[in-house]
Design a protein around this motif. Structure first.
Motif, PDB file in Angstrom:
ATOM      1  N   LEU A  40       0.816  -1.218   0.000  1.00 39.30           N
ATOM      2  CA  LEU A  40       0.000   0.000   0.000  1.00 39.30           C
ATOM      3  C   LEU A  40       0.852   1.271   0.000  1.00 39.30           C
ATOM      4  N   ALA A  41       1.877   1.279   0.856  1.00 43.46           N
ATOM      5  CA  ALA A  41       2.695   2.489   0.980  1.00 43.46           C
ATOM      6  C   ALA A  41       3.811   2.522  -0.063  1.00 43.46           C
TER       7      ALA A  41
ATOM      8  N   ARG B  57      -0.906   6.814   2.838  1.00 45.15           N
ATOM      9  CA  ARG B  57      -0.265   5.499   2.700  1.00 45.15           C
ATOM     10  C   ARG B  57       0.767   5.268   3.806  1.00 45.15           C
TER      11      ARG B  57
END
Lengths: 396, 377
Positions: B202-203, B352
């Motif tokens: 996600l990040a 994020r």
């Protein structure tokens, strides 16, 4: 950065703690009045305690020595406030108002005679002033207040109605905000007066609070004549004096310390209480809830420490105090609600029941905590202050 | 009591703020997020020249002997700007471990190279259970002819894809207490049998799966005592948790600043949206959350820096910051409205980060479990 207290400060803390252990009367501990739960009986005890604190110099420790203060450091005042609140010492909210808002305003704006007459008496614990701010149509919009003070000869004549006047029925004086120039814009025509509550023309009508106690009052002024010297500071500049006073001493460290004690009692209860054959302390949901309360309270405490630290650096916190107030009010409400969940049915019981636990402190807090976050500037007003004064967001 | 920064810390903070604004613009952040490598060698070496990698190392190892608190101030600024790359892995997870538990020989070998920017480290702790307890360490290191053979799978290993050495936490002995029998090994990432696969996250931070397939290492690669590695891991986790909180505080401040600036400029109904009370109260709550996170983090960092017992304060800071960063970036998104829902806008970079930071080293529930234990529950 340094988060520890000096050795001298730690010694002071122990001294305060020791003294409180000896001086808090047994009767007070039995009565155990929470916020907004004072009775005439507890009020009398609190007044006696107030004088004792005054003799010790700890009632108004920060005042200049000539007015009965000790000129104590900000950190020691923080410690004192923490210990007083944690030990549930007999101090009514009106004492805090008198000591932390009213008298410092007199020191800033009053005449030499007013300082001599009132500030030293406050420091000694001899007098209490109630606030005459709110009116039926001037709550959060305080500057809309309509109570009139008209200069007639050597006197001011006051007419109007104040409300939410806490402990006005027991206070010696009223710290009154009244309109002295009805033609000026709403912030420009307000002045501040000290009014003896025994002056003819004052009528007090009780407002019974949510805890079924008489703490608030409506106060009516009908042609109340007070000497001209009752004016504090400049005529028509009262609003600005009032706003400055609202920035005094709003670190809310007392709330954080008192709430700390309550959380500790809930932890103790969870460890000692068995439900369905298991200690409550083994229930992961309850552990999580209690831990969250401890986390929040620590955040609140650090916010309050920050205010004291800013004062100690000669800085003037304003929106920082609002942050601290909003935050602790929510932590206190959360503590009360979480406490109710942890105690279950037992949380509902008032203290006259033999089944009551924790002296019904949680149910009482459930009610009293509603006032934190409303009185002295609602959370919405505090957030406006943070947004506009703190973050520079536009008014329009 | 003093809750403020020293003059030196203020200087470090300002230098970092200015340097990163210039050298690590969001354009570069995006580019690195999208790349497989995840860091810029040029920026990395400039940071090393500023002395950031060796900030807390003693001079004899090429460092500048500042304390842990100074490092957290720097990390706060890195969190403010977002600096993709293996700084956290190399300096906090790797460097501090070698500094605390390594032999003199290991310190001489690794620390100067870290300080000069020549070496990247990574810590391989978590496994497919994805948790931070000793029982989850299943990767085995078996003694064989004076050497050790490591076998197992590590997951969510930060920056292993670019690491020169991987600090591998492995089990060397089966014991009743899972905290016994754990050993740390410094493994050359090029060793035969080390296989690193980048995970898509996600990040877009560079977390990896690292498989140790019968990787042979010498006894000299052990950091600290054989079988006595868990206390070292606990120590580094504590430091890393506070360090992460500092990064998070920086990120919360950035998200607040961005949202407030936008609220002052964006006009609807003929006035800046920041004049509407709904938006003002979002901002007020965010600012309060930033402050709260900052001072509990500073307190925990100060305790760690002073070598005081810090378990409770660290858990409090991470429990609070984990949720605060999420709340703040969520409110920021609400203020930005539709524009925040685009890749072009910067706010999602922080959203994020907030999610990844919330989880790493234990989320709020995990931390509250520690708080409960520390309070005697």
């Amino acid at each position: 950065m340094d988060f520890k207290f000096t050795e001298d400060e730690e010694v002071f803390r122990l001294e305060v703690r020791q003294w409180l252990k000896q001086e808090i009367p047994q009767k007070w501990i039995e009565l155990d009045p929470g916020i907004w739960e004072e009775t005439e009986e507890s009020w009398t005890l609190a007044r006696e305690f107030q004088r004792k604190l005054g003799q010790k110099g700890w009632l108004a420790p920060s005042y200049p020595k000539e007015y009965g203060g000790l000129e104590l450091s900000h950190m020691k005042r923080l410690i004192l406030a923490e210990e007083l609140a944690y030990s549930r010492a007999p101090l009514s909210i009106e004492v805090e108002v008198t000591v932390n808002w009213v008298a410092p305003s007199i020191i800033l704006f009053g005449t030499e005679k007013q300082k001599k007459d009132y500030v030293s008496s406050v420091a000694k614990g001899d007098i209490i002033l109630c606030l005459g701010y709110s009116e039926p149509n001037a709550g959060s919009d305080l500057a809309s207040l309509q109570t009139r003070a008209v200069e007639v000869g050597d006197e001011y004549v006051i007419n109007g109605q104040k409300t939410w006047c806490s402990y006005g029925h027991l206070a010696d004086y009223c710290w009154l905000a009244a309109r002295t120039d009805p033609d000026a814009s709403k912030h420009e025509g307000i002045s501040i007066f000290i009014v003896d509550m025994k002056t003819p023309g004052i009528t007090i009508r009780p407002l019974i609070n949510i805890l079924n106690r008489h703490s608030f009052n409506e106060v009516f002024f009908d042609d109340v004549r007070i000497p001209k010297e009752s004016l504090v500071g400049q005529k028509n500049k009262g609003w600005y004096q009032l706003v400055i006073a609202l920035d005094f001493e709003r670190s809310s460290i007392g709330y954080a310390a008192a709430n700390q004690r309550l959380i500790e009692e809930l932890i103790k209860y969870a460890k000692e209480t068995t439900r369905s054959g298991e200690p409550l302390a083994n229930d992961p949901l309850i552990r999580n809830e209690l831990a969250q309360l401890a986390v929040e309270n620590e955040v609140a405490r650090m916010m309050a420490y920050r205010i004291a630290w800013m004062f100690s650096k000669g800085l003037h916190p304003s929106y920082e105090s609002s942050m601290s107030m909003v935050f602790i009010s929510e932590v206190m409400r959360h503590t009360a609600n979480a406490g109710m969940r942890i105690l279950g049915h037992y949380g509902e019981l008032d203290r006259d029941s033999k089944w009551a636990v924790m002296n019904a402190r949680i149910m009482r807090m459930c009610l009293s905590s509603l006032s934190i976050g409303v009185g002295g500037g609602s959370n919405e007003i505090q957030r406006n202050i943070i947004a506009m004064r703190g973050l520079g967001l536009p008014r329009k | 009591m003093d809750l403020g920064l020293s003059e030196e810390q203020e200087m470090l903070k300002k230098l970092a703020r200015d340097f990163l604004q210039k050298e690590c613009p969001k354009r570069l952040v995006r580019q690195l997020d999208e790349s497989d490598q995840g860091y810029s060698s040029e920026l990395w070496h400039k940071m090393a020249e500023l002395g950031w990698m060796g900030l807390v190392f003693p001079e004899k190892y090429g460092g500048s002997e500042r304390n842990f608190l100074d490092l957290t101030i720097l990390l706060e600024e890195m969190g403010y700007n977002i600096v993709p790359g293996p700084f956290f892995s190399t300096v906090v997870l790797g460097g501090l471990t070698v500094l605390t538990a390594g032999s003199e020989e290991q310190k001489m070998e690794f620390l100067p190279k870290i300080a000069s920017g020549e070496m990247i480290l990574s810590l391989a702790l978590t496994e497919p259970t994805a948790s931070y307890d000793a029982a989850s360490v299943k990767t085995k290191a078996i003694a064989h002819n004076g050497k050790y053979v490591i076998k197992g799978t590590k997951l969510f290993v930060l920056n292993a894809n670019v690491a020169d050495y991987i600090l591998c936490v492995a089990r060397t002995k089966q014991a009743k207490n899972p905290e016994n029998g754990i050993t740390l090994f410094l493994v050359d990432a090029k060793s035969p049998g080390v296989k690193c696969t980048l995970l898509k996250t996600l990040a877009r931070d560079k977390q990896c799966e690292v498989v140790f397939d019968n990787v042979t290492v010498s006894e000299k690669s052990i950091v600290g005592e054989r079988d006595g590695g868990w206390p070292i891991v606990k120590d580094v986790l504590q430091k890393a948790t506070v360090a992460k909180c500092a990064e998070m505080v920086g990120g919360t401040q950035a998200a607040l600043d961005m949202a407030v600036n936008y609220a002052k400029e964006r006009v609807q109904f003929g006035r800046p949206i920041g004049s509407f009370q709904a938006i003002q109260h979002y901002c007020a709550n965010m600012a309060t959350d930033v402050s709260g996170s900052r001072f509990v983090t500073y307190k925990a960092a100060w305790k760690v820096s002073e070598g005081l017992p810090a378990a409770l304060d660290v858990a409090i800071a991470k429990a609070w910051a984990s949720e605060a960063y999420g709340r703040i970036t969520l409110s920021a998104h609400q203020i930005f409205g539709a524009i925040g829902f685009t890749m072009d806008h910067d706010i999602h970079l922080y959203y994020r980060q907030a999610k990844a930071a919330e989880i790493i080293f234990g989320d709020a529930d995990f931390q509250r479990a520690i708080v409960a234990r520390e309070l005697g529950l």
